[in-house]
Scaffold this motif. Sequence first.
Motif, PDB file in Angstrom:
ATOM      1  N   GLY A  13       0.681  -1.231  -0.064  1.00 13.05           N
ATOM      2  CA  GLY A  13       0.089   0.240  -0.067  1.00 13.05           C
ATOM      3  C   GLY A  13       0.904   1.218   0.266  1.00 13.05           C
ATOM      4  O   GLY A  13       1.546   1.323   1.013  1.00 13.05           O
ATOM      5  N   GLY A  14       0.797   1.814  -0.780  1.00  7.65           N
ATOM      6  CA  GLY A  14       1.850   3.891  -0.959  1.00  7.65           C
ATOM      7  C   GLY A  14       0.735   4.392  -0.179  1.00  7.65           C
ATOM      8  O   GLY A  14       1.123   5.404  -1.490  1.00  7.65           O
ATOM      9  N   GLY A  15      -0.156   4.191   0.534  1.00 10.43           N
ATOM     10  CA  GLY A  15      -0.814   5.852   0.705  1.00 10.43           C
ATOM     11  C   GLY A  15      -0.229   6.109   2.235  1.00 10.43           C
ATOM     12  O   GLY A  15       0.998   5.914   2.249  1.00 10.43           O
ATOM     13  N   VAL A  16      -0.539   7.278   2.686  1.00  9.81           N
ATOM     14  CA  VAL A  16      -0.458   7.643   3.809  1.00  9.81           C
ATOM     15  C   VAL A  16       0.164   7.287   4.944  1.00  9.81           C
ATOM     16  O   VAL A  16       1.433   6.988   5.810  1.00  9.81           O
ATOM     17  N   VAL A  17      -0.348   5.577   5.175  1.00  9.99           N
ATOM     18  CA  VAL A  17      -0.186   4.639   6.371  1.00  9.99           C
ATOM     19  C   VAL A  17       1.359   3.982   5.945  1.00  9.99           C
ATOM     20  O   VAL A  17       2.285   3.801   6.645  1.00  9.99           O
ATOM     21  N   GLY A  18       0.934   3.130   5.045  1.00 10.37           N
ATOM     22  CA  GLY A  18       2.707   2.582   4.046  1.00 10.37           C
ATOM     23  C   GLY A  18       3.592   3.504   4.082  1.00 10.37           C
ATOM     24  O   GLY A  18       5.197   2.990   4.537  1.00 10.37           O
ATOM     25  N   ALA A  19       3.266   4.893   3.701  1.00 16.36           N
ATOM     26  CA  ALA A  19       4.303   5.658   3.280  1.00 16.36           C
ATOM     27  C   ALA A  19       5.048   6.517   5.236  1.00 16.36           C
ATOM     28  O   ALA A  19       6.646   5.927   5.120  1.00 16.36           O
ATOM     29  N   CYS A  20       4.692   6.706   5.342  1.00 22.02           N
ATOM     30  CA  CYS A  20       4.902   6.797   7.406  1.00 22.02           C
ATOM     31  C   CYS A  20       5.360   5.412   8.128  1.00 22.02           C
ATOM     32  O   CYS A  20       6.477   5.639   8.595  1.00 22.02           O
ATOM     33  N   PHE A  74      -0.017  14.645  15.335  1.00 23.61           N
ATOM     34  CA  PHE A  74       0.137  15.954  15.582  1.00 23.61           C
ATOM     35  C   PHE A  74       0.941  16.096  15.671  1.00 23.61           C
ATOM     36  O   PHE A  74       1.812  17.004  14.565  1.00 23.61           O
ATOM     37  N   ALA A  75       1.813  16.087  17.044  1.00 24.66           N
ATOM     38  CA  ALA A  75       3.087  16.112  17.110  1.00 24.66           C
ATOM     39  C   ALA A  75       3.979  15.587  15.800  1.00 24.66           C
ATOM     40  O   ALA A  75       5.078  16.643  16.272  1.00 24.66           O
ATOM     41  N   LEU A  76       4.073  14.398  16.044  1.00 24.30           N
ATOM     42  CA  LEU A  76       5.073  14.368  14.986  1.00 24.30           C
ATOM     43  C   LEU A  76       4.964  14.515  13.380  1.00 24.30           C
ATOM     44  O   LEU A  76       6.001  15.302  12.660  1.00 24.30           O
ATOM     45  N   HIS A  77       3.867  15.326  13.182  1.00 24.82           N
ATOM     46  CA  HIS A  77       3.764  16.674  11.699  1.00 24.82           C
ATOM     47  C   HIS A  77       4.178  17.264  11.854  1.00 24.82           C
ATOM     48  O   HIS A  77       4.771  17.692  11.058  1.00 24.82           O
ATOM     49  N   ARG A  78       4.444  18.178  12.939  1.00 33.93           N
ATOM     50  CA  ARG A  78       5.243  19.770  13.475  1.00 33.93           C
ATOM     51  C   ARG A  78       6.970  19.424  13.337  1.00 33.93           C
ATOM     52  O   ARG A  78       7.442  19.781  12.408  1.00 33.93           O
ATOM     53  N   ARG A  79       6.817  17.621  13.574  1.00 37.75           N
ATOM     54  CA  ARG A  79       8.320  17.351  13.824  1.00 37.75           C
ATOM     55  C   ARG A  79       9.781  16.721  12.651  1.00 37.75           C
ATOM     56  O   ARG A  79      10.005  17.229  12.193  1.00 37.75           O
ATOM     57  N   LEU A  80       7.880  16.910  11.482  1.00 35.06           N
ATOM     58  CA  LEU A  80       8.474  15.614  10.384  1.00 35.06           C
ATOM     59  C   LEU A  80       7.976  17.201   9.837  1.00 35.06           C
ATOM     60  O   LEU A  80       8.733  16.903   8.501  1.00 35.06           O
ATOM     61  N   ALA A  81       7.802  17.694   9.852  1.00 33.15           N
ATOM     62  CA  ALA A  81       7.561  19.134   8.839  1.00 33.15           C
ATOM     63  C   ALA A  81       8.720  19.970   9.279  1.00 33.15           C
ATOM     64  O   ALA A  81       9.347  20.937   7.946  1.00 33.15           O
ATOM     65  N   ASP A  82       9.457  20.024  10.643  1.00 30.38           N
ATOM     66  CA  ASP A  82      10.656  20.447  10.301  1.00 30.38           C
ATOM     67  C   ASP A  82      11.775  19.605   9.818  1.00 30.38           C
ATOM     68  O   ASP A  82      12.978  20.425   9.063  1.00 30.38           O
ATOM     69  N   ALA A  83      12.069  18.330  10.268  1.00 26.55           N
ATOM     70  CA  ALA A  83      12.840  17.606   9.198  1.00 26.55           C
ATOM     71  C   ALA A  83      12.942  17.228   7.475  1.00 26.55           C
ATOM     72  O   ALA A  83      13.988  17.788   7.082  1.00 26.55           O
ATOM     73  N   LEU A  84      11.942  17.694   7.180  1.00 29.02           N
ATOM     74  CA  LEU A  84      11.747  17.182   6.033  1.00 29.02           C
ATOM     75  C   LEU A  84      11.763  18.333   4.623  1.00 29.02           C
ATOM     76  O   LEU A  84      11.334  19.244   4.345  1.00 29.02           O
ATOM     77  N   ALA A 150       6.681  13.394   0.002  1.00 28.49           N
ATOM     78  CA  ALA A 150       7.681  13.123   0.146  1.00 28.49           C
ATOM     79  C   ALA A 150       8.139  12.156   1.814  1.00 28.49           C
ATOM     80  O   ALA A 150       9.773  12.050   1.536  1.00 28.49           O
ATOM     81  N   VAL A 151       6.810  11.253   2.287  1.00 29.25           N
ATOM     82  CA  VAL A 151       7.836  10.632   3.935  1.00 29.25           C
ATOM     83  C   VAL A 151       8.374   9.809   2.928  1.00 29.25           C
ATOM     84  O   VAL A 151       9.302   8.967   3.444  1.00 29.25           O
ATOM     85  N   LEU A 152       7.919   8.978   1.989  1.00 28.39           N
ATOM     86  CA  LEU A 152       8.045   7.840   1.037  1.00 28.39           C
ATOM     87  C   LEU A 152       9.599   8.305   0.858  1.00 28.39           C
ATOM     88  O   LEU A 152      11.123   6.664   1.069  1.00 28.39           O
ATOM     89  N   ALA A 153       9.556   9.241  -0.141  1.00 32.76           N
ATOM     90  CA  ALA A 153      10.937   9.207  -0.532  1.00 32.76           C
ATOM     91  C   ALA A 153      12.495   9.583   0.469  1.00 32.76           C
ATOM     92  O   ALA A 153      13.296   9.246   0.073  1.00 32.76           O
ATOM     93  N   ALA A 154      12.185  10.010   1.739  1.00 32.57           N
ATOM     94  CA  ALA A 154      12.887  10.518   2.871  1.00 32.57           C
ATOM     95  C   ALA A 154      13.111   9.238   3.131  1.00 32.57           C
ATOM     96  O   ALA A 154      14.408   8.591   4.018  1.00 32.57           O
TER      97      ALA A 154
END
Length: 386
Positions: A13-20, A74-84, A150-154
């Motif tokens: 599955g190449g959606g958001v859950v699989g990518a994360c 929600f907290a992880l989204h902020r961390r990911l936004a900073d990292a990526l 973006a998450v999957l590429a990273a």
Amino acid sequence: MSAAPPRRVVICGGGVVGACTAYFLATHAASPTVPTLVERCALACAASGKAGGFLALDWCDSTPALSRLARASFALHRRLADALGGADAYGFRPVHTLSVLLPPHPAASSSPPHPLLPPWVDPSASAAPPRELGTPDTTAQVHPGLFTKAVLAASGAEVVIGEVERVAVAWDGRVAGVVVKGRDGVLDADAVVLALGPWSGRLEVVSEVLDVSGLKAHSIVFRPREPEKVTPHCLFLSYQPEPGAKMLDPEVYPRPTGEVYICGMSKDENPPDDPATITGEPDSIAMLHKIAGKVSSQLKKEEGAEVVAEQACYLPCTADGLPVIGEIPGVKGCYVATGHSCWGILNGPATGAALAELILDGKAKIVDLEPFSPARFLKRRSRRGV
């Protein structure tokens, strides 16, 4: 002595859950593992590419288990936004969020617009003072398709395009890999993650334990006449098309790309086999256009707004309204993650992080997965005598 973590992980599955899940497997502190991801159609080709991408800190608080998942995510989204570099890479930004009651009929208003109402929304769009539902501290957004990619590429995961036909299980009940249509043999794996949204239930290993249904949701995307004037205000609308008609609850999400996304008009319906064949129903799309015109002249085709997309997708749902995240009973090393309904983009990061911990450490630490265990459905089925 604990068993060594799996070296070969296959995510279906190449959606958001699989990518994360791929991202958090690959960035695990102690045992980083770069997985292989199998996707039938294209990355983010279903709901993960056509969702709104709205994020809320506390909107799931009425359900304690879901609240813990959502707050962690929600907290992880902020961390990911900073990292990526999420602001530039996939449109992450905090937003204001309002509740707006649309009038059933056009109404000229001589009174000044309510101060909460953003200037790009027509004053006549609000039949009552708007209410604040969220602030930039508690609500945010991403472009869901760009976020997923973006998450999957990273993660560095290898992507295989193909249809998963079944999960291969060894004689001792442990997962052995997956069989991909048109590919010889088995794609070997020490662990398999099934993150196929509403299609997860098409696999026997899942359907023997639980049901996953589909909710068809429609959306349109506009490029407004003056995109620079559209501010980051997400709108949750209430609209009764005519007296006695069912109340509708469409949603409006401006994006930093200059586009405006509007969704609503959903119904229970199982998806077709191929996500690429999904189309919106004309009546539902027409109603969304009508609503868009009521919200703002910026969103009227006849006044210069460009229609970028008219589309539909299927949200995965479970019988009890909670997602399913965990190891499938009776198949060691086979995990499922689906049933997130309208909160898939919000809860994708914490779901992926928890699965990565479960797979590599033997236990999830970021959130307690017990309430989401697929085993909960076994008890219900046994009570029904199924």
